[in-house]
Scaffold this active site. Structure first.
Site, PDB file in Angstrom:
ATOM      1  N   GLY A   7       0.815  -1.211   0.000  1.00  0.00           N
ATOM      2  CA  GLY A   7       0.000   0.000   0.000  1.00  0.00           C
ATOM      3  C   GLY A   7       0.844   1.254   0.000  1.00  0.00           C
ATOM      4  O   GLY A   7       1.709   1.440  -0.846  1.00  0.00           O
ATOM      5  N   THR A   8       0.617   2.095   0.997  1.00  0.00           N
ATOM      6  CA  THR A   8       1.258   3.406   1.042  1.00  0.00           C
ATOM      7  C   THR A   8       2.758   3.349   1.330  1.00  0.00           C
ATOM      8  O   THR A   8       3.426   4.383   1.286  1.00  0.00           O
ATOM      9  CB  THR A   8       0.571   4.312   2.079  1.00  0.00           C
ATOM     10  OG1 THR A   8       0.760   3.764   3.383  1.00  0.00           O
ATOM     11  CG2 THR A   8      -0.912   4.473   1.775  1.00  0.00           C
ATOM     12  N   LEU A   9       3.295   2.162   1.590  1.00  0.00           N
ATOM     13  CA  LEU A   9       4.739   2.010   1.799  1.00  0.00           C
ATOM     14  C   LEU A   9       5.490   1.713   0.497  1.00  0.00           C
ATOM     15  O   LEU A   9       6.726   1.745   0.475  1.00  0.00           O
ATOM     16  CB  LEU A   9       5.013   0.890   2.805  1.00  0.00           C
ATOM     17  CG  LEU A   9       4.597   1.188   4.239  1.00  0.00           C
ATOM     18  CD1 LEU A   9       4.532  -0.091   5.060  1.00  0.00           C
ATOM     19  CD2 LEU A   9       5.547   2.189   4.867  1.00  0.00           C
ATOM     20  N   GLU A  70       1.710   1.406  11.498  1.00  0.00           N
ATOM     21  CA  GLU A  70       0.678   0.395  11.265  1.00  0.00           C
ATOM     22  C   GLU A  70      -0.091  -0.038  12.515  1.00  0.00           C
ATOM     23  O   GLU A  70      -1.302  -0.222  12.453  1.00  0.00           O
ATOM     24  CB  GLU A  70       1.301  -0.840  10.597  1.00  0.00           C
ATOM     25  CG  GLU A  70       2.015  -0.561   9.286  1.00  0.00           C
ATOM     26  CD  GLU A  70       1.110  -0.180   8.133  1.00  0.00           C
ATOM     27  OE1 GLU A  70      -0.083   0.117   8.347  1.00  0.00           O
ATOM     28  OE2 GLU A  70       1.594  -0.171   6.997  1.00  0.00           O
TER      29      GLU A  70
END
Length: 112
Positions: A7-9, A70
């Site tokens: 995802g956003t990583l 997270e």
């Protein structure tokens, strides 16, 4: 150790900076998970759409930084087998959500 991100990583996404110091290994997928996208992407341990992402070789300090992002959001870190595009299989950490909040899988690959 290896970390699978989806995802956003990922490269080009807003939280990729947290992986500073990690070594990119390659694109991969996690076959035992389903990807959901509500406002943010999250993986659930369940059959369905596979989760495509990237694998990084990381040290403990990178994992600690990502944990701080997270864990407060309700994710847990779990070990799983991921399959790289070249067919290699690796044991990697993945951040997962305990349950689906949506009814259907919207995508296999999150686009940031």
């Amino acid at each position: 150790m290896y970390l699978f991100v989806y995802g956003t990583l990922k490269r080009g996404c807003v939280n990729h900076w947290l992986l500073q110091g990690a070594e990119y290994v390659g694109e991969a997928y996690a076959p035992r998970f389903t990807l959901y996208v509500d406002l943010i992407p999250y993986a659930v341990r369940a059959p369905g759409c596979m989760v495509e992402g990237e694998v990084y070789e990381v040290g403990e300090e990178v994992v600690e930084r990502v944990d701080q992002l997270e864990f407060p959001a309700g994710y847990a870190r779990a070990r799983t087998r991921v399959v790289l595009k070249d067919g290699r299989r690796l044991a990697a950490w993945i951040y997962i959500h305990p349950e689906a909040r949506s009814r259907i899988c919207l995508a296999e690959r999150y686009q940031c």
